[in-house]
Design a protein around this motif. Structure first.
Motif, PDB file in Angstrom:
ATOM      1  N   GLU A 217      16.966 -19.189  46.411  1.00 39.13           N
ATOM      2  CA  GLU A 217      16.657 -18.327  47.555  1.00 39.13           C
ATOM      3  C   GLU A 217      15.279 -17.691  47.407  1.00 39.13           C
ATOM      4  N   ASN A 218      14.947 -17.258  46.207  1.00 41.84           N
ATOM      5  CA  ASN A 218      13.659 -16.609  45.967  1.00 41.84           C
ATOM      6  C   ASN A 218      12.858 -17.442  44.966  1.00 41.84           C
ATOM      7  N   ALA A 219      12.079 -18.366  45.494  1.00 39.42           N
ATOM      8  CA  ALA A 219      11.270 -19.228  44.627  1.00 39.42           C
ATOM      9  C   ALA A 219      10.098 -18.429  44.065  1.00 39.42           C
ATOM     10  N   ALA A 220       9.862 -18.530  42.745  1.00 42.58           N
ATOM     11  CA  ALA A 220       8.788 -17.788  42.091  1.00 42.58           C
ATOM     12  C   ALA A 220       7.842 -18.759  41.405  1.00 42.58           C
ATOM     13  N   PHE A 221       6.545 -18.535  41.602  1.00 42.63           N
ATOM     14  CA  PHE A 221       5.530 -19.398  41.022  1.00 42.63           C
ATOM     15  C   PHE A 221       4.395 -18.543  40.465  1.00 42.63           C
TER      16      PHE A 221
ATOM     17  N   MET B  75       5.622 -18.981  52.806  1.00 46.19           N
ATOM     18  CA  MET B  75       4.772 -20.023  52.236  1.00 46.19           C
ATOM     19  C   MET B  75       5.236 -20.378  50.823  1.00 46.19           C
ATOM     20  N   ARG B  76       5.640 -19.369  50.051  1.00 47.64           N
ATOM     21  CA  ARG B  76       6.150 -19.648  48.701  1.00 47.64           C
ATOM     22  C   ARG B  76       7.441 -20.467  48.776  1.00 47.64           C
TER      23      ARG B  76
ATOM     24  N   GLY C  61       8.364 -24.174  47.161  1.00 48.44           N
ATOM     25  CA  GLY C  61       9.619 -24.545  46.520  1.00 48.44           C
ATOM     26  C   GLY C  61      10.209 -25.813  47.106  1.00 48.44           C
ATOM     27  N   LEU C  62      10.094 -25.957  48.412  1.00 47.30           N
ATOM     28  CA  LEU C  62      10.600 -27.175  49.048  1.00 47.30           C
ATOM     29  C   LEU C  62       9.777 -28.382  48.610  1.00 47.30           C
ATOM     30  N   ALA C  63       8.458 -28.215  48.527  1.00 47.03           N
ATOM     31  CA  ALA C  63       7.615 -29.314  48.049  1.00 47.03           C
ATOM     32  C   ALA C  63       8.016 -29.731  46.646  1.00 47.03           C
TER      33      ALA C  63
ATOM     34  N   GLU D  50      20.176 -20.584  50.356  1.00 49.98           N
ATOM     35  CA  GLU D  50      19.493 -19.815  51.408  1.00 49.98           C
ATOM     36  C   GLU D  50      18.057 -20.327  51.588  1.00 49.98           C
ATOM     37  N   PRO D  51      17.883 -21.605  51.893  1.00 47.60           N
ATOM     38  CA  PRO D  51      16.547 -22.216  51.865  1.00 47.60           C
ATOM     39  C   PRO D  51      15.588 -21.715  52.924  1.00 47.60           C
TER      40      PRO D  51
END
Length: 220
Positions: free
Chosen positions: A79-83, A131-132, A136-138, A152-153
């Protein structure tokens, strides 16, 4: 692609999942629905091999969850992608491509596919939450996964981005990818998934299309 049979998981004696059985076939889009604490995230973590189940059986791409065969064909988007905020979108995806043993030169095409082509050279620290999520989807699209697990995409995405996101999922399903996603947005997933599974208190209380569920709820 995914089969759960009588899945049960307890934490400190409390049942997080109780006797849950479901399957997701190739090309099928299945939505997990339920309130917070219903067991959706626990189920996904078991499928990914992040935590062990206590009883029942789980088969992911014909193998045990978390096994090399399962991990090779499964993609996950939290749900919360972190980079790393100092990396550009292109640098981040190139890093994940190299981790998968694939050419880093594929990063621009992946970012273009999720609508971040124009922002590929910007640092992720300047990206919005939506955008983040697309980064994550990429990442999840690397390697053409056979099963996608999405928590929760569409969190943080605007309506246009949500539409574009589901169009990507539609294309993946048409190519045979199985998709399991969790959501609170019933109206959003109604038209974009093949079947819905409703969890409550760790138990599966209903499954089917929204039309099926409404017919069951209506008195004769």
């Amino acid at each position: 692609m995914l089969t759960l049979s009588h899945l049960t998981k307890r934490f400190d004696g409390a049942a997080a999942l109780s006797d849950v059985s479901l399957s997701v076939a190739a090309g099928e889009r299945v939505a997990l629905l339920g309130h917070n604490g219903a067991g959706k995230s626990t189920l996904m973590k078991i499928v990914l091999g992040l935590i062990a189940h206590d009883a029942g059986e789980v088969e992911v791409l014909g193998a045990a969850p978390g096994s090399p065969r399962a991990r090779d064909g499964v993609a996950y988007l939290p749900e919360n992608a972190a980079f790393h905020p100092a990396l550009t979108g292109r640098e981040q995806i190139a890093h994940y491509l190299r981790l998968r043993g694939l050419p880093a030169s594929g990063a621009p095409a992946l970012l273009e596919r999720v609508g971040l082509g124009d922002a590929a050279q910007r640092r992720i620290g300047t990206y919005s939450k939506g955008m983040r999520q697309r980064v994550g989807l990429a990442q999840a699209l690397i390697g053409t996964p056979r099963l996608m697990v999405l928590d929760e995409p569409t969190s943080g995405l605007d309506p246009v981005s949500r539409r574009d996101f589901y169009e990507i999922l539609d294309g993946l399903a048409a190519e045979g990818t199985a998709i399991l996603l969790s959501s609170h947005a019933l109206t959003e997933v109604e038209a974009r998934t093949d079947r819905m599974v409703i969890l409550s208190g760790g138990r599966m209380v209903a499954q089917g299309t929204l039309g099926d569920l409404r017919r069951r709820a209506d008195p004769p």
